[in-house]
Design an enzyme around this catalytic site. Structure first.
Site, PDB file in Angstrom:
ATOM      1  N   LYS A 185       0.849  -1.203   0.000  1.00  0.00           N
ATOM      2  CA  LYS A 185       0.000   0.000   0.000  1.00  0.00           C
ATOM      3  C   LYS A 185       0.879   1.245   0.000  1.00  0.00           C
ATOM      4  O   LYS A 185       1.701   1.432   0.893  1.00  0.00           O
ATOM      5  CB  LYS A 185      -0.895   0.000   1.239  1.00  0.00           C
ATOM      6  N   ASP A 317     -12.978   1.925   3.296  1.00  0.00           N
ATOM      7  CA  ASP A 317     -12.058   2.697   4.145  1.00  0.00           C
ATOM      8  C   ASP A 317     -12.510   2.713   5.606  1.00  0.00           C
ATOM      9  O   ASP A 317     -12.153   3.623   6.355  1.00  0.00           O
ATOM     10  CB  ASP A 317     -11.872   4.126   3.627  1.00  0.00           C
TER      11      ASP A 317
HETATM   12 ZN   LIG Z   1      -7.620   3.997   3.665  1.00  0.00          ZN
END
Ligand SMILES: [Zn+2]
Length: 410
Positions: A185, A317
Site C-alpha cells: 500500500k 475505508d
Molecule cells: Zn484507507
C-alpha cells in the site's frame, strides 16, 4: 460435509441472476451452482432453503486499526493490545454482515489475519498491506511531530512508514514482504486526514513508483495506490499499480488509462460521505477543508469511471470500531447503496463486492467471489433479493447465513 442451498434467486456474482437455483458446497469448494433443474442429487446433504444466495462479499479497502476516533496518531497513542482487542470484534462484525474477505489497506491485518487463519478467533479471510508507505511529509507521515519522533515511533509500531529515494522505497517494500504482507500500500498523492500534504499533489516520483511496483511484482504482490489527484494517478497507472484507491479527481484521460491497463478503482464512497455527514468534529480545519473538497468531487468521479468502463471493486475505508461511529466496521454493506447512487446497477454493485474483488490482489487473487463450480465456498444467504435493492444487505436480520470455506460461520 455437503451443503445444498436452494434459492429462489441465485446471484452468481458475475452474469445474470438465476431463478430457482442451487448451490452445492462440497467441503471448502463449490461443486455446483446453477439451475435447480440440472443440479445433481445430494441425498446426504444438509439442505438450506432461502430467498437469495450470493457470494461472500469483499471489502477491498478496510483498516484493521481498532480506532475510536479518526486520527492516524492513534496508531502510536493507543496501546496495540487495546486496538487489537477492538479489531477482533470488528472483523467478526464484518463476517456476520456477509463480508468473507478483507483487504487491509494498512493496519494490524498481518497479525490479526494469522489469528484467524490458525483458528484462534473468528473472522473473514484477511489480506493485509501491513504498513502504509509514503514519502517524508506525505500521507503516511504525522506532520506535527518532530521527524525524529516519527521515525522512532514508526520503527516501534510499524503501521506508518516514510521512505524516500529508490533504494529506501525498495527497502520499505521488502520490510512488508518480510513480515508477510499480501499487497503493498502506497500513497501516490496526498490525503485528507493528514495536516499539510495536498490530495492533488503527486507523492513518490516515477522512479520511486516503478521501483516499488518492481520489487512487489518480483514477489507476486500487486500495489494498491491511495490517490486523489490526477498527476499521481497517471504516474501510478504508468508504473503498473494494480488498484487506485479513492480516485477523487479522475477525468476521462485517467479513466481511459485505467481501462487500457486494467487498473481497478476502489472508490471508498463510505468514508467520504460518512465523515462529511459527521461534521468537523476532531478533524483539524485543514483536514475538514480537504474533506469538503473531496466530497464535492468524489461521487461524480466514481460515476465517470463507471460510465467509461473502469473495473470497480468495493472498498469502504472503514477503520472505526464502534458501529455508531462514521466509517465503522460492520456497516460495510452501505457502500453498495453508495455505488448505486453513483450510477451502478444493483447487480453491478454486487459484482464490485464479489466477482471483481479478488483481482485487487493481483497475482495472489484467490479463487473466490463467484458462485460457480470450483470456486471457494464463501457464500451468503439473504432473506430478500439484493439484486432488486442492495439496501437489503445493510440489515443484519436479512443476512441469514454466512459460509467461509464451506463452513457455516454466522
Ligand atoms: Zn484507507
Amino acid at each position: 460435509m455437503t451443503t445444498r442451498i436452494e434459492a429462489t434467486r441465485l446471484i452468481p456474482g458475475r452474469g445474470p441472476v438465476i431463478d430457482d437455483g442451487v448451490v452445492i458446497l462440497e467441503g471448502a469448494t463449490i461443486s455446483y451452482a446453477g439451475a435447480a433443474a440440472e443440479a445433481p442429487a445430494t441425498p446426504d446433504a444438509e439442505v438450506v432453503v432461502t430467498e437469495a444466495v450470493m457470494p461472500g462479499m469483499w471489502d477491498c479497502h478496510a483498516h484493521i486499526m481498532g480506532f475510536t476516533r479518526m486520527s492516524l496518531e492513534d496508531t502510536f497513542r493507543v496501546p496495540v493490545a487495546l486496538r487489537a482487542a477492538r479489531a477482533t470484534a470488528d472483523i467478526h462484525r464484518a463476517l456476520r454482515a456477509g463480508f468473507t474477505s478483507i483487504r487491509d489497506a494498512c493496519g494490524m491485518g498481518v497479525a490479526i489475519g494469522r489469528a484467524v487463519a490458525e483458528g484462534s478467533i473468528p473472522g473473514p479471510h484477511i489480506y493485509s498491506a501491513n504498513a502504509l508507505l509514503s514519502p517524508t511529509g506525505g500521507h503516511a507521515d504525522l506532520h506535527d511531530l518532530p521527524l525524529e519522533w516519527f521515525h522512532d515511533l514508526s520503527a516501534r509500531e510499524g503501521t506508518l512508514r516514510v521512505c524516500d529515494g529508490v533504494a529506501d522505497c525498495m527497502t520499505a517494500v521488502r520490510e512488508q514482504l518480510r513480515v508477510g504482507a499480501d499487497v503493498i500500500k502506497i500513497c501516490a498523492s496526498g490525503g485528507v486526514l493528514t495536516e499539510r500534504d495536498h490530495p492533488i499533489h503527486q507523492q513518490f516520483t516515477g522512479d520511486e513508483l516503478r521501483a516499488i511496483v518492481e520489487v512487489a511484482g518480483m514477489a507476486e504482490r500487486t500495489v494498491m495506490a491511495h490517490c486523489h489527484g490526477k498527476p499521481g494517478m497517471m504516474a501510478a497507472i504508468e508504473a503498473g499499480v494494480g488498484t487506485i484507491e479513492h480516485g477523487t479527481y479522475l477525468d476521462e484521460e485517467t479513466c481511459d488509462a485505467m481501462v487500457e491497463t486494467g487498473t481497478i478503482l476502489v472508490p471508498t464512497r463510505m468514508i467520504v460521505t460518512e465523515l462529511t455527514a459527521a461534521g468537523q468534529g476532531a478533524l483539524t480545519p485543514a483536514m475538514w477543508k480537504k474533506l469538503l473538497e473531496t466530497n464535492e468531487r468524489h461521487e461524480d468521479a466514481v460515476a465517470l469511471a463507471h460510465e467509461r468502463g473502469v473495473t470497480i471493486a468495493l472498498g469502504t475505508d472503514v477503520a472505526m470500531s464502534r458501529p455508531e461511529l462514521p466509517a465503522a466496521w460492520g456497516n460495510q454493506a452501505r457502500e453498495l447503496g453508495l455505488l448505486v447512487a453513483a450510477g451502478l446497477s444493483p447487480l453491478e454493485a454486487i459484482e464490485a463486492a464479489t466477482a471483481n474483488a479478488p483481482a485487487s490482489l493481483g497475482p495472489r487473487a484467490p479463487h473466490t467471489g463467484q458462485l460457480a463450480e470450483g470456486y471457494d465456498a464463501d457464500v451468503v444467504t439473504v432473506a430478500a433479493d439484493p439484486s432488486q435493492d442492495v439496501a437489503i444487505l445493510t440489515d443484519l436480520a436479512n443476512i441469514t447465513g454466512v459460509w467461509k470455506s464451506g463452513e457455516l460461520v454466522a
